[in-house]
Write a protein that holds these residues in place. Structure first.
Motif, PDB file in Angstrom:
ATOM      1  N   CYS A   6     -78.680-117.188  71.413  1.00  0.00           N
ATOM      2  CA  CYS A   6     -79.634-117.992  70.638  1.00  0.00           C
ATOM      3  C   CYS A   6     -79.118-118.213  69.220  1.00  0.00           C
ATOM      4  O   CYS A   6     -79.244-119.307  68.676  1.00  0.00           O
ATOM      5  CB  CYS A   6     -81.008-117.320  70.621  1.00  0.00           C
ATOM      6  N   ALA A   7     -78.519-117.192  68.647  1.00  0.00           N
ATOM      7  CA  ALA A   7     -77.944-117.336  67.301  1.00  0.00           C
ATOM      8  C   ALA A   7     -76.807-118.353  67.313  1.00  0.00           C
ATOM      9  O   ALA A   7     -76.703-119.186  66.407  1.00  0.00           O
ATOM     10  CB  ALA A   7     -77.456-115.986  66.786  1.00  0.00           C
ATOM     11  N   ASN A   8     -75.969-118.287  68.339  1.00  0.00           N
ATOM     12  CA  ASN A   8     -74.877-119.253  68.447  1.00  0.00           C
ATOM     13  C   ASN A   8     -75.416-120.664  68.641  1.00  0.00           C
ATOM     14  O   ASN A   8     -74.876-121.623  68.080  1.00  0.00           O
ATOM     15  CB  ASN A   8     -73.939-118.885  69.604  1.00  0.00           C
ATOM     16  N   GLN A   9     -76.462-120.801  69.437  1.00  0.00           N
ATOM     17  CA  GLN A   9     -77.067-122.114  69.664  1.00  0.00           C
ATOM     18  C   GLN A   9     -77.654-122.661  68.364  1.00  0.00           C
ATOM     19  O   GLN A   9     -77.527-123.836  68.059  1.00  0.00           O
ATOM     20  CB  GLN A   9     -78.142-122.021  70.752  1.00  0.00           C
ATOM     21  N   ARG A  10     -78.277-121.783  67.587  1.00  0.00           N
ATOM     22  CA  ARG A  10     -78.837-122.194  66.290  1.00  0.00           C
ATOM     23  C   ARG A  10     -77.714-122.689  65.370  1.00  0.00           C
ATOM     24  O   ARG A  10     -77.851-123.705  64.704  1.00  0.00           O
ATOM     25  CB  ARG A  10     -79.591-121.040  65.644  1.00  0.00           C
ATOM     26  N   ILE A  11     -76.587-121.975  65.354  1.00  0.00           N
ATOM     27  CA  ILE A  11     -75.442-122.374  64.527  1.00  0.00           C
ATOM     28  C   ILE A  11     -74.927-123.747  64.977  1.00  0.00           C
ATOM     29  O   ILE A  11     -74.610-124.605  64.147  1.00  0.00           O
ATOM     30  CB  ILE A  11     -74.341-121.302  64.571  1.00  0.00           C
ATOM     31  N   LEU A  12     -74.855-123.953  66.281  1.00  0.00           N
ATOM     32  CA  LEU A  12     -74.422-125.248  66.814  1.00  0.00           C
ATOM     33  C   LEU A  12     -75.360-126.362  66.343  1.00  0.00           C
ATOM     34  O   LEU A  12     -74.913-127.409  65.875  1.00  0.00           O
ATOM     35  CB  LEU A  12     -74.385-125.208  68.348  1.00  0.00           C
ATOM     36  N   ILE A  13     -76.646-126.121  66.430  1.00  0.00           N
ATOM     37  CA  ILE A  13     -77.640-127.125  66.016  1.00  0.00           C
ATOM     38  C   ILE A  13     -77.532-127.399  64.520  1.00  0.00           C
ATOM     39  O   ILE A  13     -77.560-128.556  64.087  1.00  0.00           O
ATOM     40  CB  ILE A  13     -79.062-126.669  66.401  1.00  0.00           C
ATOM     41  N   GLU A  14     -77.372-126.359  63.735  1.00  0.00           N
ATOM     42  CA  GLU A  14     -77.230-126.542  62.285  1.00  0.00           C
ATOM     43  C   GLU A  14     -75.979-127.353  61.963  1.00  0.00           C
ATOM     44  O   GLU A  14     -75.998-128.197  61.057  1.00  0.00           O
ATOM     45  CB  GLU A  14     -77.198-125.187  61.584  1.00  0.00           C
ATOM     46  N   GLY A  15     -74.902-127.117  62.699  1.00  0.00           N
ATOM     47  CA  GLY A  15     -73.674-127.888  62.494  1.00  0.00           C
ATOM     48  C   GLY A  15     -73.859-129.356  62.850  1.00  0.00           C
ATOM     49  O   GLY A  15     -73.405-130.241  62.117  1.00  0.00           O
ATOM     50  N   LEU A  16     -74.533-129.614  63.959  1.00  0.00           N
ATOM     51  CA  LEU A  16     -74.802-130.999  64.354  1.00  0.00           C
ATOM     52  C   LEU A  16     -75.714-131.685  63.334  1.00  0.00           C
ATOM     53  O   LEU A  16     -75.518-132.860  63.009  1.00  0.00           O
ATOM     54  CB  LEU A  16     -75.416-131.053  65.752  1.00  0.00           C
ATOM     55  N   ALA A  17     -76.691-130.954  62.819  1.00  0.00           N
ATOM     56  CA  ALA A  17     -77.589-131.521  61.805  1.00  0.00           C
ATOM     57  C   ALA A  17     -76.808-131.872  60.538  1.00  0.00           C
ATOM     58  O   ALA A  17     -77.012-132.947  59.954  1.00  0.00           O
ATOM     59  CB  ALA A  17     -78.721-130.543  61.488  1.00  0.00           C
ATOM     60  N   ALA A  18     -75.900-130.991  60.125  1.00  0.00           N
ATOM     61  CA  ALA A  18     -75.081-131.272  58.938  1.00  0.00           C
ATOM     62  C   ALA A  18     -74.173-132.476  59.185  1.00  0.00           C
ATOM     63  O   ALA A  18     -74.030-133.346  58.311  1.00  0.00           O
ATOM     64  CB  ALA A  18     -74.246-130.044  58.569  1.00  0.00           C
ATOM     65  N   ASP A  19     -73.582-132.540  60.373  1.00  0.00           N
ATOM     66  CA  ASP A  19     -72.740-133.692  60.728  1.00  0.00           C
ATOM     67  C   ASP A  19     -73.552-134.983  60.693  1.00  0.00           C
ATOM     68  O   ASP A  19     -73.088-136.011  60.191  1.00  0.00           O
ATOM     69  CB  ASP A  19     -72.124-133.520  62.118  1.00  0.00           C
ATOM     70  N   TYR A  20     -74.771-134.929  61.225  1.00  0.00           N
ATOM     71  CA  TYR A  20     -75.629-136.114  61.252  1.00  0.00           C
ATOM     72  C   TYR A  20     -75.947-136.571  59.828  1.00  0.00           C
ATOM     73  O   TYR A  20     -75.820-137.753  59.506  1.00  0.00           O
ATOM     74  CB  TYR A  20     -76.925-135.833  62.021  1.00  0.00           C
ATOM     75  N   ARG A  21     -76.362-135.634  58.986  1.00  0.00           N
ATOM     76  CA  ARG A  21     -76.721-136.002  57.606  1.00  0.00           C
ATOM     77  C   ARG A  21     -75.528-136.631  56.875  1.00  0.00           C
ATOM     78  O   ARG A  21     -75.679-137.636  56.187  1.00  0.00           O
ATOM     79  CB  ARG A  21     -77.208-134.776  56.836  1.00  0.00           C
ATOM     80  N   SER A  22     -74.369-136.027  57.035  1.00  0.00           N
ATOM     81  CA  SER A  22     -73.166-136.530  56.371  1.00  0.00           C
ATOM     82  C   SER A  22     -72.804-137.928  56.869  1.00  0.00           C
ATOM     83  O   SER A  22     -72.545-138.840  56.069  1.00  0.00           O
ATOM     84  CB  SER A  22     -72.003-135.565  56.616  1.00  0.00           C
ATOM     85  N   LEU A  23     -72.790-138.098  58.167  1.00  0.00           N
ATOM     86  CA  LEU A  23     -72.432-139.401  58.725  1.00  0.00           C
ATOM     87  C   LEU A  23     -73.504-140.442  58.428  1.00  0.00           C
ATOM     88  O   LEU A  23     -73.189-141.620  58.231  1.00  0.00           O
ATOM     89  CB  LEU A  23     -72.189-139.292  60.232  1.00  0.00           C
ATOM     90  N   ASP A  24     -74.764-140.026  58.352  1.00  0.00           N
ATOM     91  CA  ASP A  24     -75.836-140.959  57.997  1.00  0.00           C
ATOM     92  C   ASP A  24     -75.623-141.490  56.581  1.00  0.00           C
ATOM     93  O   ASP A  24     -75.779-142.686  56.326  1.00  0.00           O
ATOM     94  CB  ASP A  24     -77.194-140.264  58.134  1.00  0.00           C
ATOM     95  N   ARG A  25     -75.222-140.616  55.658  1.00  0.00           N
ATOM     96  CA  ARG A  25     -74.919-141.061  54.285  1.00  0.00           C
ATOM     97  C   ARG A  25     -73.733-142.020  54.282  1.00  0.00           C
ATOM     98  O   ARG A  25     -73.740-143.044  53.605  1.00  0.00           O
ATOM     99  CB  ARG A  25     -74.642-139.861  53.381  1.00  0.00           C
ATOM    100  N   THR A  26     -72.710-141.691  55.058  1.00  0.00           N
ATOM    101  CA  THR A  26     -71.530-142.548  55.152  1.00  0.00           C
ATOM    102  C   THR A  26     -71.906-143.912  55.725  1.00  0.00           C
ATOM    103  O   THR A  26     -71.455-144.955  55.221  1.00  0.00           O
ATOM    104  CB  THR A  26     -70.450-141.883  56.036  1.00  0.00           C
TER     105      THR A  26
END
Length: 92
Positions: A6-26
């Protein structure tokens, strides 16, 4: 799913969220760049290049949404009552 999973899954989700925010700004910056080029009646090749880049960015955003939502769904299914912050991508 074990607590570690579950901790690893949370880290994966947080990474995808950060990727989304960054690419959304781009993507937003690329949209502005395209609007400026169109307003300036720039060379068709320049406009086409930015349109192509924008299409690729939007496609990747869509992929992140699918990956992210699947990860969130898996997390909720496997990790019980653990809560996540709302994802940055649009709800389905």
């Amino acid at each position: 799913m074990a607590i570690k999973d579950c901790a690893n899954q949370r880290i994966l989700i947080e990474g995808l969220a950060a990727d989304y925010r960054s690419l959304d700004r781009t993507t937003t910056a690329t949209e502005k760049e395209l609007a400026e080029l169109q307003a300036e009646h720039a060379a068709p090749e320049a406009i086409a290049a930015v349109e192509e880049r924008l299409a690729a960015e939007r496609e990747r955003l869509g992929e992140i949404v699918v990956e992210g939502q699947a990860a969130v769904d898996d997390f909720h299914a496997e990790c019980g009552g653990e809560q996540l912050p709302p994802p940055p991508w649009p709800s389905r």
